[in-house]
Design a protein around this motif. Structure first.
Motif, PDB file in Angstrom:
ATOM      1  N   LEU A 188       0.885  -1.255  -0.175  1.00  0.00           N
ATOM      2  CA  LEU A 188      -0.151   0.061   0.020  1.00  0.00           C
ATOM      3  C   LEU A 188       0.860   1.418   0.036  1.00  0.00           C
ATOM      4  O   LEU A 188       0.416   2.177  -0.560  1.00  0.00           O
ATOM      5  CB  LEU A 188      -1.001  -0.163   1.099  1.00  0.00           C
ATOM      6  N   GLN A 189       1.997   1.158   0.606  1.00  0.00           N
ATOM      7  CA  GLN A 189       2.775   2.569   0.810  1.00  0.00           C
ATOM      8  C   GLN A 189       3.995   2.250  -0.391  1.00  0.00           C
ATOM      9  O   GLN A 189       4.732   3.186  -0.381  1.00  0.00           O
ATOM     10  CB  GLN A 189       3.587   2.448   2.390  1.00  0.00           C
ATOM     11  N   LYS A 190       3.731   1.401  -1.295  1.00  0.00           N
ATOM     12  CA  LYS A 190       4.699   1.245  -2.405  1.00  0.00           C
ATOM     13  C   LYS A 190       6.149   1.453  -1.904  1.00  0.00           C
ATOM     14  O   LYS A 190       6.836   2.049  -2.562  1.00  0.00           O
ATOM     15  CB  LYS A 190       4.465   2.373  -3.139  1.00  0.00           C
ATOM     16  N   LYS A 191       6.533   0.593  -0.784  1.00  0.00           N
ATOM     17  CA  LYS A 191       7.858   0.758  -0.337  1.00  0.00           C
ATOM     18  C   LYS A 191       8.720  -0.680  -0.964  1.00  0.00           C
ATOM     19  O   LYS A 191       7.893  -1.763  -1.014  1.00  0.00           O
ATOM     20  CB  LYS A 191       8.142   0.817   1.087  1.00  0.00           C
ATOM     21  N   LYS A 192       9.995  -0.502  -0.670  1.00  0.00           N
ATOM     22  CA  LYS A 192      10.628  -1.780  -1.105  1.00  0.00           C
ATOM     23  C   LYS A 192      10.445  -3.046  -0.242  1.00  0.00           C
ATOM     24  O   LYS A 192      10.432  -2.752   0.854  1.00  0.00           O
ATOM     25  CB  LYS A 192      11.992  -1.709  -1.590  1.00  0.00           C
ATOM     26  N   LEU A 193      10.839  -4.172  -0.654  1.00  0.00           N
ATOM     27  CA  LEU A 193      10.287  -5.484   0.025  1.00  0.00           C
ATOM     28  C   LEU A 193      11.799  -5.865   0.744  1.00  0.00           C
ATOM     29  O   LEU A 193      11.643  -6.510   1.902  1.00  0.00           O
ATOM     30  CB  LEU A 193      10.037  -6.903  -0.817  1.00  0.00           C
ATOM     31  N   VAL A 194      12.931  -5.479   0.049  1.00  0.00           N
ATOM     32  CA  VAL A 194      14.223  -6.168   0.569  1.00  0.00           C
ATOM     33  C   VAL A 194      14.899  -5.051   1.156  1.00  0.00           C
ATOM     34  O   VAL A 194      15.168  -3.857   0.389  1.00  0.00           O
ATOM     35  CB  VAL A 194      14.995  -6.829  -0.250  1.00  0.00           C
ATOM     36  N   VAL A 195      15.603  -5.002   2.459  1.00  0.00           N
ATOM     37  CA  VAL A 195      16.404  -3.993   2.807  1.00  0.00           C
ATOM     38  C   VAL A 195      17.696  -4.035   1.822  1.00  0.00           C
ATOM     39  O   VAL A 195      18.152  -4.807   1.370  1.00  0.00           O
ATOM     40  CB  VAL A 195      16.683  -3.987   4.457  1.00  0.00           C
ATOM     41  N   THR A 196      18.153  -2.613   2.046  1.00  0.00           N
ATOM     42  CA  THR A 196      19.452  -2.573   1.269  1.00  0.00           C
ATOM     43  C   THR A 196      20.708  -3.039   2.127  1.00  0.00           C
ATOM     44  O   THR A 196      21.485  -3.671   1.552  1.00  0.00           O
ATOM     45  CB  THR A 196      19.704  -0.948   1.226  1.00  0.00           C
ATOM     46  N   ALA A 197      20.607  -2.785   3.291  1.00  0.00           N
ATOM     47  CA  ALA A 197      21.755  -3.308   4.261  1.00  0.00           C
ATOM     48  C   ALA A 197      21.473  -4.987   4.733  1.00  0.00           C
ATOM     49  O   ALA A 197      21.102  -4.937   5.852  1.00  0.00           O
ATOM     50  CB  ALA A 197      22.098  -2.488   5.446  1.00  0.00           C
ATOM     51  N   TRP A 198      21.536  -5.947   3.705  1.00  0.00           N
ATOM     52  CA  TRP A 198      20.965  -7.200   3.945  1.00  0.00           C
ATOM     53  C   TRP A 198      21.764  -7.849   4.907  1.00  0.00           C
ATOM     54  O   TRP A 198      21.415  -8.628   5.835  1.00  0.00           O
ATOM     55  CB  TRP A 198      20.743  -7.818   2.709  1.00  0.00           C
ATOM     56  N   LYS A 199      23.300  -7.662   4.944  1.00  0.00           N
ATOM     57  CA  LYS A 199      24.025  -7.963   5.969  1.00  0.00           C
ATOM     58  C   LYS A 199      23.695  -7.703   7.234  1.00  0.00           C
ATOM     59  O   LYS A 199      23.629  -8.647   8.262  1.00  0.00           O
ATOM     60  CB  LYS A 199      25.449  -7.947   5.451  1.00  0.00           C
ATOM     61  N   THR A 200      23.756  -6.623   7.695  1.00  0.00           N
ATOM     62  CA  THR A 200      23.064  -5.894   8.768  1.00  0.00           C
ATOM     63  C   THR A 200      21.705  -6.520   9.389  1.00  0.00           C
ATOM     64  O   THR A 200      21.371  -6.972  10.330  1.00  0.00           O
ATOM     65  CB  THR A 200      23.049  -4.508   9.019  1.00  0.00           C
ATOM     66  N   LEU A 201      20.977  -6.780   8.428  1.00  0.00           N
ATOM     67  CA  LEU A 201      19.632  -7.205   8.608  1.00  0.00           C
ATOM     68  C   LEU A 201      19.809  -8.567   9.073  1.00  0.00           C
ATOM     69  O   LEU A 201      19.080  -9.157   9.958  1.00  0.00           O
ATOM     70  CB  LEU A 201      18.678  -7.206   7.387  1.00  0.00           C
ATOM     71  N   LEU A 202      20.445  -9.430   8.321  1.00  0.00           N
ATOM     72  CA  LEU A 202      20.933 -11.022   8.692  1.00  0.00           C
ATOM     73  C   LEU A 202      21.339 -10.920  10.052  1.00  0.00           C
ATOM     74  O   LEU A 202      20.874 -11.952  10.868  1.00  0.00           O
ATOM     75  CB  LEU A 202      21.815 -11.685   7.762  1.00  0.00           C
ATOM     76  N   LEU A 203      22.278 -10.103  10.591  1.00  0.00           N
ATOM     77  CA  LEU A 203      22.850 -10.146  12.128  1.00  0.00           C
ATOM     78  C   LEU A 203      21.713  -9.761  12.954  1.00  0.00           C
ATOM     79  O   LEU A 203      21.609 -10.508  14.031  1.00  0.00           O
ATOM     80  CB  LEU A 203      24.016  -9.342  12.096  1.00  0.00           C
ATOM     81  N   ARG A 204      20.832  -8.913  12.483  1.00  0.00           N
ATOM     82  CA  ARG A 204      19.853  -8.565  13.492  1.00  0.00           C
ATOM     83  C   ARG A 204      18.813  -9.571  13.608  1.00  0.00           C
ATOM     84  O   ARG A 204      18.212  -9.621  14.737  1.00  0.00           O
ATOM     85  CB  ARG A 204      19.180  -7.246  12.969  1.00  0.00           C
ATOM     86  N   ALA A 205      18.407 -10.371  12.909  1.00  0.00           N
ATOM     87  CA  ALA A 205      17.554 -11.442  12.595  1.00  0.00           C
ATOM     88  C   ALA A 205      18.118 -12.326  13.457  1.00  0.00           C
ATOM     89  O   ALA A 205      17.363 -13.033  14.159  1.00  0.00           O
ATOM     90  CB  ALA A 205      17.152 -11.868  11.073  1.00  0.00           C
ATOM     91  N   ILE A 206      19.388 -12.728  13.448  1.00  0.00           N
ATOM     92  CA  ILE A 206      19.831 -13.887  14.314  1.00  0.00           C
ATOM     93  C   ILE A 206      20.046 -13.443  15.745  1.00  0.00           C
ATOM     94  O   ILE A 206      19.495 -14.221  16.651  1.00  0.00           O
ATOM     95  CB  ILE A 206      21.564 -14.110  13.795  1.00  0.00           C
ATOM     96  N   PHE A 207      20.317 -12.497  15.950  1.00  0.00           N
ATOM     97  CA  PHE A 207      20.381 -11.945  17.280  1.00  0.00           C
ATOM     98  C   PHE A 207      18.704 -11.771  18.000  1.00  0.00           C
ATOM     99  O   PHE A 207      18.578 -12.143  19.036  1.00  0.00           O
ATOM    100  CB  PHE A 207      21.087 -10.690  17.832  1.00  0.00           C
ATOM    101  N   GLY A 208      18.041 -11.301  17.015  1.00  0.00           N
ATOM    102  CA  GLY A 208      16.569 -11.117  17.419  1.00  0.00           C
ATOM    103  C   GLY A 208      16.008 -12.438  17.778  1.00  0.00           C
ATOM    104  O   GLY A 208      15.251 -13.034  18.597  1.00  0.00           O
ATOM    105  N   PHE A 209      16.366 -13.497  16.832  1.00  0.00           N
ATOM    106  CA  PHE A 209      15.867 -14.786  16.904  1.00  0.00           C
ATOM    107  C   PHE A 209      16.538 -15.580  18.194  1.00  0.00           C
ATOM    108  O   PHE A 209      15.594 -16.277  19.085  1.00  0.00           O
ATOM    109  CB  PHE A 209      16.441 -15.608  15.823  1.00  0.00           C
ATOM    110  N   LEU A 210      17.860 -15.298  18.415  1.00  0.00           N
ATOM    111  CA  LEU A 210      18.252 -15.909  19.869  1.00  0.00           C
ATOM    112  C   LEU A 210      17.563 -15.170  20.936  1.00  0.00           C
ATOM    113  O   LEU A 210      17.132 -15.841  21.961  1.00  0.00           O
ATOM    114  CB  LEU A 210      19.839 -15.348  19.967  1.00  0.00           C
ATOM    115  N   ALA A 211      17.214 -14.047  20.899  1.00  0.00           N
ATOM    116  CA  ALA A 211      16.475 -13.203  22.192  1.00  0.00           C
ATOM    117  C   ALA A 211      15.161 -13.678  22.430  1.00  0.00           C
ATOM    118  O   ALA A 211      14.535 -13.935  23.409  1.00  0.00           O
ATOM    119  CB  ALA A 211      16.187 -11.684  21.742  1.00  0.00           C
TER     120      ALA A 211
END
Length: 273
Positions: free
Chosen positions: A50-73
């Motif tokens: 609806l907001q016509k925003k992109k699906l995938v982040v630009t800094a995908w490596k940082t996102l992957l790290l964020r997801a791993i630590f978020g998953f552990l949390a």
């Protein structure tokens, strides 16, 4: 208005935690995380469309790290909820801002002032009071501290992501990655939920999504310290849930330790004003 939104968000997060505790050992942790991640996805994907925003982040490596630590949390938090009283779990979870302050100089290059170190010391004293007399340094207690540490690192990584990507895109990508990670971990241990479990899983996804959305709105409307202070209402809701559903009454030492953790957090918030 921001305080009211944060109070409602806190009630949502406490309700989510109570529902996870209600599921307990009846479903594997990776399965709970999977449904927690997959059920809100249509909402966030729809928001991106609806907001016509992109699906995938630009800094995908940082996102992957964020997801791993978020998953552990999330994993540590869910494990803790099944093993120790709800209020104590939430008390220990509130160490996250203090741990974040310890890690900030190394992760995002933020300086740590003398008042911040005093706040950290106060919070650590609170942890010792809670764990030593009431929990005896059990595995669940360590899991709670580990979850708070992983959550702090994840939040610091979100700060980095916010410099390059939209918050809705970040959250959507986080849910996608955690759904994949939990599905790999779940493997053949999948248990088909019964009707009551489906209701609890749906409630976990619903209240966590509403809580996240209202919290985001609250932080956009007012100063972060004001909103963060209101978030501690989740402790009140957690104590009530623990008492009425599981007859849990935290010991005096846990209240004293919780008070020191909150005092350290408020000193930290004051230092940011």
């Amino acid at each position: 208005m921001s305080v009211i939104l944060m109070l409602i968000a806190s009630a949502c997060f406490a309700t989510m935690a109570a529902m996870i505790k209600g599921i307990g050992f009846s479903l594997p942790i990776p399965e709970i995380i999977f449904f927690r991640s997959i059920l809100p996805l249509p909402f966030f994907l729809g928001a991106l469309w609806l907001q016509k925003k992109k699906l995938v982040v630009t800094a995908w490596k940082t996102l992957l790290l964020r997801a791993i630590f978020g998953f552990l949390a999330i994993t540590g938090f869910y494990y803790t909820l099944a093993h120790i009283p709800l209020a104590i779990s939430v008390f220990l979870g509130k160490t996250q801002p203090l741990i974040l302050a310890v890690l900030a100089p190394w992760v995002v290059g933020e300086k740590t002032s003398r008042s911040v170190w005093f706040a950290i010391g106060t919070g650590l004293a609170g942890i010792v009071l809670i764990l030593d007399p009431s929990l005896g340094w059990t595995a669940a207690a360590w899991a709670s501290i580990g979850a708070a540490t992983a959550s702090a690192i994840a939040h610091l990584l979100v700060r980095k992501l916010n410099r390059t990507d939209d918050p809705v895109t970040i959250v959507t990508n986080f849910f996608i990655v955690t759904a994949l990670l939990s599905s790999l971990w779940m493997g053949p241990s999948f248990i088909m939920p019964d009707r009551a479990q489906w209701l609890l899983l749906g409630g976990v996804a619903l209240f966590s999504t509403i809580g996240q959305y209202l919290m985001t709105l609250a932080y956009r409307m007012d100063y972060a310290p004001v909103v963060a202070a209101a978030s501690y209402a989740s402790i009140v809701f957690s104590v009530l849930y623990g008492y009425f559903f599981w007859n849990e009454v935290p010991p005096v030492s846990a209240w004293a330790g919780g008070f020191l953790i909150l005092a350290g957090s408020f000193i930290l918030l004051r230092s940011r004003i």
